[in-house]
Design an enzyme around this catalytic site. Structure first.
Site, PDB file in Angstrom:
ATOM      1  N   ASN A  35       0.836  -1.195   0.000  1.00 21.33           N
ATOM      2  CA  ASN A  35       0.000   0.000   0.000  1.00 21.33           C
ATOM      3  C   ASN A  35       0.870   1.245   0.000  1.00 21.33           C
ATOM      4  O   ASN A  35       2.016   1.218   0.464  1.00 21.33           O
ATOM      5  CB  ASN A  35      -0.965   0.004   1.186  1.00 21.33           C
ATOM      6  N   GLU A  80      -4.046  -1.474   6.049  1.00 23.58           N
ATOM      7  CA  GLU A  80      -2.874  -1.017   6.783  1.00 23.58           C
ATOM      8  C   GLU A  80      -2.884   0.495   6.993  1.00 23.58           C
ATOM      9  O   GLU A  80      -1.890   1.062   7.462  1.00 23.58           O
ATOM     10  CB  GLU A  80      -1.589  -1.418   6.034  1.00 23.58           C
ATOM     11  N   HIS A  99       4.610   0.803   1.594  1.00 18.88           N
ATOM     12  CA  HIS A  99       4.730  -0.491   2.272  1.00 18.88           C
ATOM     13  C   HIS A  99       4.507  -1.583   1.234  1.00 18.88           C
ATOM     14  O   HIS A  99       3.570  -1.507   0.435  1.00 18.88           O
ATOM     15  CB  HIS A  99       3.693  -0.634   3.386  1.00 18.88           C
TER      16      HIS A  99
END
Length: 432
Positions: A35, A80, A99
């Site tokens: 993400n 997340e 990430h």
């Protein structure tokens, strides 16, 4: 081909969609994994959605989580998202976060290690010190707390135990530069370990690098006739092609092409290679650099190569993953693998680190028609040729050969082409 990532002008949703696509196509994340987010001036966070194919995201898929917590978009934000928010709260200087689960960094995370970025010259400067976050449930507030805690210590890149990595940056281009360089460092260590023992630079070697740099004098005014402009576009096309194929990273890679006489054009310093534009390329004429730009740190060496070797009209030096396995270890890069490799490259010598500075006689003296490529320890592969496309082809052949050797290491001892077979190739294909 990627558009140019100019964070000054692109909307956050365009930046996020482009970079997640770039990461996916480079094999650095999966359809469901990873993400990205960007926080804007109003405190709104633009983030990739949850459960949507990373290989086909569009700008309309990007979700905005407003500063007041309300959500704008047709999807849910990434699961997340809590740790993205926690990082932004812990580090106001961080404006973008990536990430993902790139394979090499995941390898380090599952053996509970941090890659030593002293494996290549620029990585320690680009990545900074690396943090380590203990395992917590994905998507949980606890995970956000441990990651934000590492960022609060000053880390901008963190290994997530049994999970992957998260990096931050002053903008998304800066975060991507850090992410790509860290994964490249991890891959280099892994592949060097497969063919030998990784060799790391000392902090002193890295710190001394800038002391060896010699800047070219600056010309008063540069002119850009049509043949010069054509070379600029050739260079940009090859650089982006190299980035797409994993032969170059944002943080390292130099391309130059002879223009007229010993004058040439060369890539600049400190412009991410993915984002290179024709206007960034630097003209070097009569030993002077184009005003308002900083040419590659190796410009002086390129100038000397062109002056010494009339047959060389283009130069590429870069860091490609499998070749760097040999540059970063004592393992011998033996190109006597298949006929094409030896015909194009013949025997590739390795130059000790530190001899690549300035007008390096160690490099210039080694290059010849029968020695078009050199490895420089913990630094790069340097390839020379006539036309730029030919030089790029040599680079590809060298990287494919290196990959074959790395993969073969797990199968058994390499059996090269024999001396007699090499001599037959020399007689049939090599023009003295």
């Amino acid at each position: 081909m990627d558009n140019i990532l100019n964070t000054s002008w692109q909307h956050p949703r365009e930046q996020v969609a482009m970079v997640i696509s770039r990461i996916y196509r480079r094999g650095l994340t999966t359809t469901s994994g990873g993400n990205i987010s960007v926080i804007d001036e109003q405190g709104d966070i633009w983030v990739t959605p949850s459960g949507i194919d990373k290989g086909s995201l569009t700008i309309d898929d990007i979700v905005c989580v407003k500063a007041d917590g309300s959500i704008i978009g047709r999807h849910k934000p990434s699961s997340e998202f809590p740790f993205h928010k926690a990082i932004y709260e812990a580090r106001p200087d961080v404006k973008a976060i990536i990430h993902a689960h790139p394979p090499a960094l995941v390898s380090f995370s599952i053996v509970r290690q941090i890659p030593n970025t002293n494996i290549i010259l620029q990585a320690r400067k680009v990545c900074g010190p690396i943090g380590y976050a203990d395992y917590r449930l994905p998507g949980s507030a606890a995970l956000g707390d441990v990651i934000a805690g590492e960022f609060k210590k000053g880390f901008s890149a963190v290994i997530m135990e049994n999970h992957g990595t998260v990096v931050g940056g002053s903008d998304l281009a800066d975060a991507f530069l850090r992410f790509e360089t860290l994964e490249f460092s991890a891959r280099t260590i892994l592949y060097a370990s497969m063919v030998g023992t990784p060799n790391f630079l000392t902090n002193e070697q890295i710190n001394d690098f800038d002391e060896h740099l010699v800047q070219l004098p600056v010309m008063e005014k540069a002119e850009h006739p049509s043949d010069e402009r054509a070379i600029r576009h050739q260079i940009c096309n090859i650089v982006r092609r190299a980035c797409t194929q994993g032969l170059m990273t944002s943080s390292y890679g130099t391309v130059s092409v002879r223009w007229r006489g010993n004058d040439f054009l060369i890539t600049p310093t400190d412009v991410p290679r993915w984002d290179l534009q024709a206007s960034d390329v630097v003209q070097v004429k009569d030993g002077c650099a184009e005003p308002g730009k900083v040419p590659s740190r190796s410009a002086l060496m390129h100038q000397k190569i062109y002056a010494t070797h009339p047959h060389i009209n283009s130069i590429i030096h870069t860091q490609s993953t499998y070749l760097m396995a040999f540059a970063s270890s004592k393992a011998n890069f033996n190109v006597r693998t298949i006929p094409e490799s030896w015909i194009f490259l013949q025997d590739v010598h390795k130059i000790p680190f530190g001899q690549q500075f300035g007008e390096s006689e160690a490099i210039i003296g080694q290059l010849s028609k029968s020695c078009p490529a050199l490895l420089i320890e913990n630094d790069c592969i340097l390839v020379t040729g006539d036309k730029l496309l030919q030089t790029f082809d040599y680079l590809e052949v060298a990287e494919f050969s290196a990959k074959s050797l790395v993969l073969a290491a797990s199968l058994g001892e390499m059996v090269p082409i024999s001396d007699e077979q090499v001599e037959d190739l020399r007689k049939a294909f090599i023009k003295e």
